[in-house]
Design a protein around this motif. Structure first.
Motif, PDB file in Angstrom:
ATOM      1  N   ARG A 508       5.782   8.766  17.836  1.00 27.04           N
ATOM      2  CA  ARG A 508       5.856   7.660  17.401  1.00 27.04           C
ATOM      3  C   ARG A 508       4.391   6.974  16.780  1.00 27.04           C
ATOM      4  O   ARG A 508       4.371   6.338  15.855  1.00 27.04           O
ATOM      5  N   ALA A 511       3.170   8.932  13.959  1.00 22.41           N
ATOM      6  CA  ALA A 511       3.984   8.666  12.565  1.00 22.41           C
ATOM      7  C   ALA A 511       3.405   7.414  12.176  1.00 22.41           C
ATOM      8  O   ALA A 511       3.195   7.017  11.024  1.00 22.41           O
ATOM      9  N   LEU A 512       2.873   6.320  13.253  1.00 28.07           N
ATOM     10  CA  LEU A 512       2.258   5.017  12.671  1.00 28.07           C
ATOM     11  C   LEU A 512       1.057   5.478  12.306  1.00 28.07           C
ATOM     12  O   LEU A 512       0.882   4.919  10.890  1.00 28.07           O
ATOM     13  N   ARG A 514       0.061   8.255  10.334  1.00 22.02           N
ATOM     14  CA  ARG A 514       0.216   8.450   9.022  1.00 22.02           C
ATOM     15  C   ARG A 514       0.996   7.731   8.014  1.00 22.02           C
ATOM     16  O   ARG A 514       0.500   7.661   6.792  1.00 22.02           O
ATOM     17  N   HIS A 515       1.813   6.891   8.686  1.00 23.82           N
ATOM     18  CA  HIS A 515       2.372   5.605   7.586  1.00 23.82           C
ATOM     19  C   HIS A 515       1.371   4.739   7.161  1.00 23.82           C
ATOM     20  O   HIS A 515       1.328   4.339   5.926  1.00 23.82           O
ATOM     21  N   LYS A 516       0.558   4.259   7.931  1.00 19.76           N
ATOM     22  CA  LYS A 516      -0.474   3.361   7.618  1.00 19.76           C
ATOM     23  C   LYS A 516      -1.549   4.010   6.553  1.00 19.76           C
ATOM     24  O   LYS A 516      -2.126   3.359   5.816  1.00 19.76           O
ATOM     25  N   SER A 518      -1.382   6.373   4.898  1.00 21.65           N
ATOM     26  CA  SER A 518      -0.491   6.616   3.179  1.00 21.65           C
ATOM     27  C   SER A 518      -0.509   5.341   2.313  1.00 21.65           C
ATOM     28  O   SER A 518      -0.376   5.561   1.177  1.00 21.65           O
ATOM     29  N   ARG A 519      -0.673   4.200   2.982  1.00 22.86           N
ATOM     30  CA  ARG A 519      -0.546   2.981   2.511  1.00 22.86           C
ATOM     31  C   ARG A 519      -1.902   2.360   2.109  1.00 22.86           C
ATOM     32  O   ARG A 519      -1.997   1.167   1.617  1.00 22.86           O
TER      33      ARG A 519
END
Length: 520
Positions: A508, A511-512, A514-516, A518-519
């Motif tokens: 979890r 994933a946070l 990687r997501h942040k 990427s943005r």
């Protein structure tokens, strides 16, 4: 401070002072004689041995190391793979991501690490390394390093669970640690009663460990350095030094975790820099001898010179045992401090936690070991010939623990032993502060969260500060070793049930990130 707090300190001073007045000379000896039988009994109980070849291996070490090895493999060497990510978390690289999610807690990542490191980076790094080497020879260092590297994975698991199952009251105060993840986590798994039993057992042992390894051992070695370095002869000198320590500690711990965190975040970096700078100076000054010291560490790990029963197995046990005392990986204690962190993502603090055994054992303990081994290249003392915690010196005298390390520093840097006294006091002080918080959290779990519950624990804790300064190294090592390692039994059993939850938390959090990323 209000009047009740003054009464608390007055009672603290009057109890040992009255005892001294009634017993006359030899107070330290009388305290030690009364304490030693219990220390011997407790050590024998906890270090129950299992035959392994010609050696007797303590069951607690088998449980500790098998767990650490399993977690290292299961989490795909998280101790190596995510090491740089852990450093980034401590530096605050991902704080903006976590804050967007809404955090709860009392301290930041660095403060939590500083508080926990101050509980692990203590006199075990200076004194216990000397004990391990004097008993097991240079080879014990190899096994200490290995235990530290594997322990990083255990620390990751328990610190993640500490945040995952913590309790936060309506005022924002955090209550966490193995007591909570054992009871709550195992309840989720359908083992409510079993989890409750393990949690209560851990809490009881944690209180005892806070009195022993987290307190009495620290003041014992600090007092020993002060007495030896300044030639104090009084038969109650240990008790008197203990009283001074108790008053200083009491002033800080009255303020709770936030004040402890503020003190440790300043003291820990300073003491670590002071000590490591001195050790590195000695190592660099004797750079031509370092390869000889390292060679002894590796060769003696399997073919020891030390006259220790069990051969290399005996040396391995010494290394693992002292490393476990020093970094506490698998014991669960540090998870209590990490639970107070201000984050919504449990695995973020688990990653911070895995740095502790690396800092504590792989770096600081290894530097201490190299300094002592270089000191003994000319035969300053005999490996393996140890009596009551003291190594046999070339002149026929015996020197043990912190005093052996002090002599090693003094031989390389004239006057360094005086600087070491100052470092020792800081190491002892910061460790005692952290362990006072650990023990108090366990005490509250057992007896509730009332004001007088707090004061009763703190009074008992500070009395052990005095006790530790009065008893001998042999007595305090037996008691402290057994108390801290006893925590492994309930904690490690719980970790074997709950590690799948850690995997979910890690996935979890990654994933946070990687997501942040990427943005942005």
């Amino acid at each position: 401070m209000n009047f009740k707090v003054y009464k608390f300190f007055l009672l603290l001073i009057l109890i040992p002072t009255t005892a001294f007045a009634q017993s006359g000379e030899g107070l330290d000896k009388q305290i030690n004689d009364a304490f030693m039988p219990f220390a011997l009994w407790w050590e024998k109980l906890i270090f129950t041995n299992i035959p392994l070849g010609q050696a007797q291996v303590p069951l607690v070490l088998i449980l500790l190391l098998s767990g650490a090895l399993f977690f290292t493999i299961y989490f795909r060497f998280v101790n190596v793979r995510l090491f740089t990510t852990a450093i980034q978390v401590v530096r605050g690289t991902f704080d903006k991501f976590e804050k967007q999610e809404g955090n709860q807690g009392e301290v930041n990542h660095f403060q939590a690490l500083a508080t926990a490191v101050s509980g692990t980076v203590g006199l075990g790094n200076i004194s216990m390394v000397a004990v391990a080497i004097s008993i097991g020879g240079p080879g014990a260092t190899f096994w200490m390093i290995l235990a530290g590297l594997l322990g990083m994975s255990s620390k990751f698991v328990e610190c993640t669970l500490g945040v995952r199952y913590r309790d936060i009251d309506t005022q924002g105060k955090v209550f966490g640690g193995p007591m909570y993840y054992l009871s709550r986590g195992l309840k989720e798994k359908g083992y409510k009663n079993f989890g409750k039993i393990l949690a209560i057992l851990f809490a009881l042992l944690c209180v005892g460990a806070s009195f022993g390894g987290g307190n009495a051992f620290q003041t014992n070695q600090a007092a020993s350095q002060i007495i030896t370095q300044f030639g104090i002869q009084s038969e109650a000198s240990g008790s008197m030094i203990g009283i001074v320590f108790a008053i200083c500690v009491g002033i800080v711990i009255i303020g709770g975790i936030k004040r402890i965190a503020k003190v440790t975040e300043k003291v820990v970096p300073f003491m670590a820099i002071l000590y490591t700078a001195a050790a590195l100076f000695i190592i660099v000054s004797n750079i031509t001898l370092v390869d000889d010291a390292i060679m002894q560490i590796f060769t003696d790990a399997f073919t020891p010179k030390a006259t220790i029963s069990g051969g290399f197995i005996g040396v391995m046990i010494q290394g693992f045992r002292r490393a476990a005392f020093s970094n506490e990986a698998g014991a669960g204690s540090a998870a209590i401090a990490h639970s107070a962190v201000n984050t919504k993502y449990a695995a973020s603090e688990g990653l911070v936690g895995l740095l502790e055994p690396f800092i504590d054992t792989v770096l600081i303990c290894t530097m201490t070991a190299i300094v002592i081994i270089i000191f003994n290249l000319n035969g300053a003392f005999v490996y393996g010939d140890v009596l009551n915690g003291g190594a046999l010196m070339a002149d026929g005298s015996r020197l043990g623990g912190i005093n052996l390390t002090s002599m090693a520093f003094e031989s390389a840097i004239p006057g360094a032993s005086y600087a070491l006294v100052f470092a020792v006091i800081l190491f002892a002080f910061s460790t005692i502060l952290s362990w006072s918080y650990y023990g108090l959290q366990a005490w509250k779990y057992l007896f509730g969260r009332g004001k007088w519950v707090d004061l009763s624990y703190k009074l008992l804790f500070l009395l052990f500060t005095i006790l530790g300064a009065a008893i001998t190294l042999d007595a305090v090592i037996k008691f402290s070793d057994a108390m801290i390692l006893a925590l492994v039994f309930p904690n490690m059993i719980g970790l074997f049930f709950l590690y799948p939850e850690v995997k979910k938390e890690l996935d979890r959090y990654l994933a946070l990130i990687r997501h942040k990323k990427s943005r942005t």
